[in-house]
Design an enzyme around this catalytic site. Structure first.
Site, mmCIF file in Angstrom:
data_model
loop_
_atom_site.group_PDB
_atom_site.id
_atom_site.type_symbol
_atom_site.label_atom_id
_atom_site.label_comp_id
_atom_site.label_asym_id
_atom_site.label_seq_id
_atom_site.Cartn_x
_atom_site.Cartn_y
_atom_site.Cartn_z
ATOM 1 N N ASN A 217 34.796 36.636 3.261
ATOM 2 C CA ASN A 217 33.582 36.744 2.454
ATOM 3 C C ASN A 217 33.808 35.929 1.181
ATOM 4 O OD1 ASN A 217 31.462 37.463 0.817
ATOM 5 N ND2 ASN A 217 32.056 39.621 0.612
ATOM 6 N N TRP A 218 33.086 34.828 1.086
ATOM 7 C CA TRP A 218 33.306 33.928 -0.051
ATOM 8 C C TRP A 218 32.544 34.330 -1.315
ATOM 9 C CZ3 TRP A 218 33.294 28.269 2.303
ATOM 10 C CH2 TRP A 218 34.512 28.088 2.972
ATOM 11 N N LYS A 219 31.696 35.327 -1.213
ATOM 12 C CA LYS A 219 30.942 35.780 -2.391
ATOM 13 C C LYS A 219 30.278 34.568 -3.058
ATOM 14 C CE LYS A 219 34.084 39.610 -2.406
ATOM 15 N NZ LYS A 219 34.762 40.690 -3.087
ATOM 16 N N HIS B 52 27.319 45.282 1.554
ATOM 17 C CA HIS B 52 28.553 45.084 0.783
ATOM 18 C C HIS B 52 28.458 45.872 -0.527
ATOM 19 C CE1 HIS B 52 31.781 43.279 -1.529
ATOM 20 N NE2 HIS B 52 32.296 42.911 -0.363
ATOM 21 N N GLU C 16 29.275 45.226 -3.464
ATOM 22 C CA GLU C 16 28.799 44.496 -4.645
ATOM 23 C C GLU C 16 27.276 44.428 -4.665
ATOM 24 O OE1 GLU C 16 31.277 41.054 -4.080
ATOM 25 O OE2 GLU C 16 33.022 42.261 -4.625
ATOM 26 N N GLU D 226 35.607 49.025 3.419
ATOM 27 C CA GLU D 226 36.109 48.388 2.202
ATOM 28 C C GLU D 226 36.096 49.399 1.054
ATOM 29 O OE1 GLU D 226 35.578 43.863 2.440
ATOM 30 O OE2 GLU D 226 33.689 44.649 1.732
ATOM 31 N N GLY E 212 39.292 43.251 -4.815
ATOM 32 C CA GLY E 212 39.587 42.383 -5.950
ATOM 33 C C GLY E 212 40.549 42.968 -6.964
ATOM 34 N N SER F 295 41.664 43.527 -0.891
ATOM 35 C CA SER F 295 42.968 42.948 -1.247
ATOM 36 C C SER F 295 43.873 42.690 -0.043
ATOM 37 C CB SER F 295 43.676 43.820 -2.287
ATOM 38 O OG SER F 295 42.909 43.884 -3.480
ATOM 39 N N GLY G 163 38.337 38.718 0.906
ATOM 40 C CA GLY G 163 37.651 38.064 -0.203
ATOM 41 C C GLY G 163 38.504 36.931 -0.752
HETATM 42 P P1 13P Z 1 39.226 40.956 -1.886
HETATM 43 O O1 13P Z 1 39.934 40.560 -0.606
HETATM 44 O O2 13P Z 1 39.170 39.858 -2.880
HETATM 45 O O3 13P Z 1 39.741 42.247 -2.410
HETATM 46 O O4 13P Z 1 37.678 41.219 -1.485
HETATM 47 C C1 13P Z 1 37.373 42.036 -0.426
HETATM 48 C C2 13P Z 1 35.915 41.954 -0.138
HETATM 49 O O5 13P Z 1 35.093 42.379 -0.928
HETATM 50 C C3 13P Z 1 35.498 41.335 1.119
HETATM 51 O O6 13P Z 1 34.157 41.588 1.401
#
Ligand code: 13P
Length: 256
Positions: free
Chosen positions: A9-11, A97, A99, A169, A175, A214, A235
């Site tokens: 997931n590149w956000k 997600h 976020e 998640e 993160g 993570s 991420g």
């Molecule tokens: P990280 O791997 O940066 O913790 O992010 C996870 C994530 O939100 C994937 O959707």
């Protein structure tokens, strides 16, 4: 055996040019496409096309979107529909997600409608769930995840199952560099699997459940070695082709 999936997931990272570069680099790293697991990257809408173009004709390499709207078309400024995703050859979509739940205040009614819209266009839906730190500390993590599954997936018809993937998640692991331990993740994945079977029937045994939060090269193998962890939604560590590839190699190792 269940499908195994390594997803990124590149956000809100990477331009179309950077996306093309990643696409080519990853192709170079794979002499042949992986046989025992699938790859999927979720770039921003703007970059879907670049990755689809770069990976054209490669089996097992998929491109998805990070969200979609619940309507097929209409006066919804700034939105993108599932139909449009299919048009640009995305075949997966993330729904729910944390976020988006947090910053866009997505409600379970909206998420449910989005899941239905995506399924209506035969997209693979990666439905994300997971508790906040407070929930876990109060020992409410199973309740929170149960509610997230019931509210959004509770009314699905079991025939939708081949298009469903769940990503667990925990928000406290996203993160932060703090990964759930393999035992914590396994415990929740097994719980999710039992619950999915309760609400969607025995065929949910085959629904892939990915772990996210993570995931890095140094913890991937121990996570993938757990019986109910069918892959990862990555991420930060999915942004460099080499890092992403190294995590995917851990899946090959876990399966061998
Ligand atoms: P990280 O791997 O940066 O913790 O992010 C996870 C994530 O939100 C994937 O959707």
């Amino acid at each position: 055996m269940r499908r195994k999936i390594i997803a990124g997931n590149w956000k809100m990272y990477k331009s179309p040019a950077e996306t093309r570069e990643f696409g080519e680099e990853l192709k170079q790293l794979y002499k042949t496409p992986p046989k025992d697991y699938e790859i999927c990257i979720f770039p921003t809408y703007l970059c879907i096309d670049s990755l689809v173009e770069s990976w054209k004709g490669l089996e097992g390499f998929h491109v998805g979107a990070q969200n979609c709207h619940w309507a097929n078309m209409g006066a919804y400024t700034g939105e993108i529909s599932a139909a449009m995703l299919v048009d640009v050859q995305a075949d997966h979509v993330l729904i729910g997600h944390s976020e988006r739940r947090q910053y866009q205040k997505e409600t379970h009614q909206e998420l449910q409608a989005k899941v239905m819209a995506a399924l209506g266009f035969d997209l693979q839906v990666v439905y994300c769930c997971g508790e906040m730190l407070d929930d876990r500390q109060a020992d409410k993590h199973f309740d929170v995840v149960t509610r997230q599954l019931d509210e959004v997936l509770g009314k699905l018809h079991p025939r939708a199952l081949p298009n469903l993937i769940v990503a667990y998640e925990p928000v406290w692991a996203i993160g932060t560099g703090v990964t759930a331990t393999p035992a914590q993740a396994q415990e929740m994945h097994a719980f999710i699997r039992r619950h999915l079977k309760k609400i969607l029937g025995s065929k949910a045994e085959r629904t892939p459940i990915l772990y996210g939060g993570s995931v890095k090269q140094n913890n991937a193998l121990s996570l993938f070695s757990m019986g109910d962890i069918d892959g990862a939604l990555i991420g930060g560590a999915s942004l460099q082709a080499g890092d992403f590839w190294a995590i995917a190699q851990a899946m090959s190792q876990a399966l061998s």
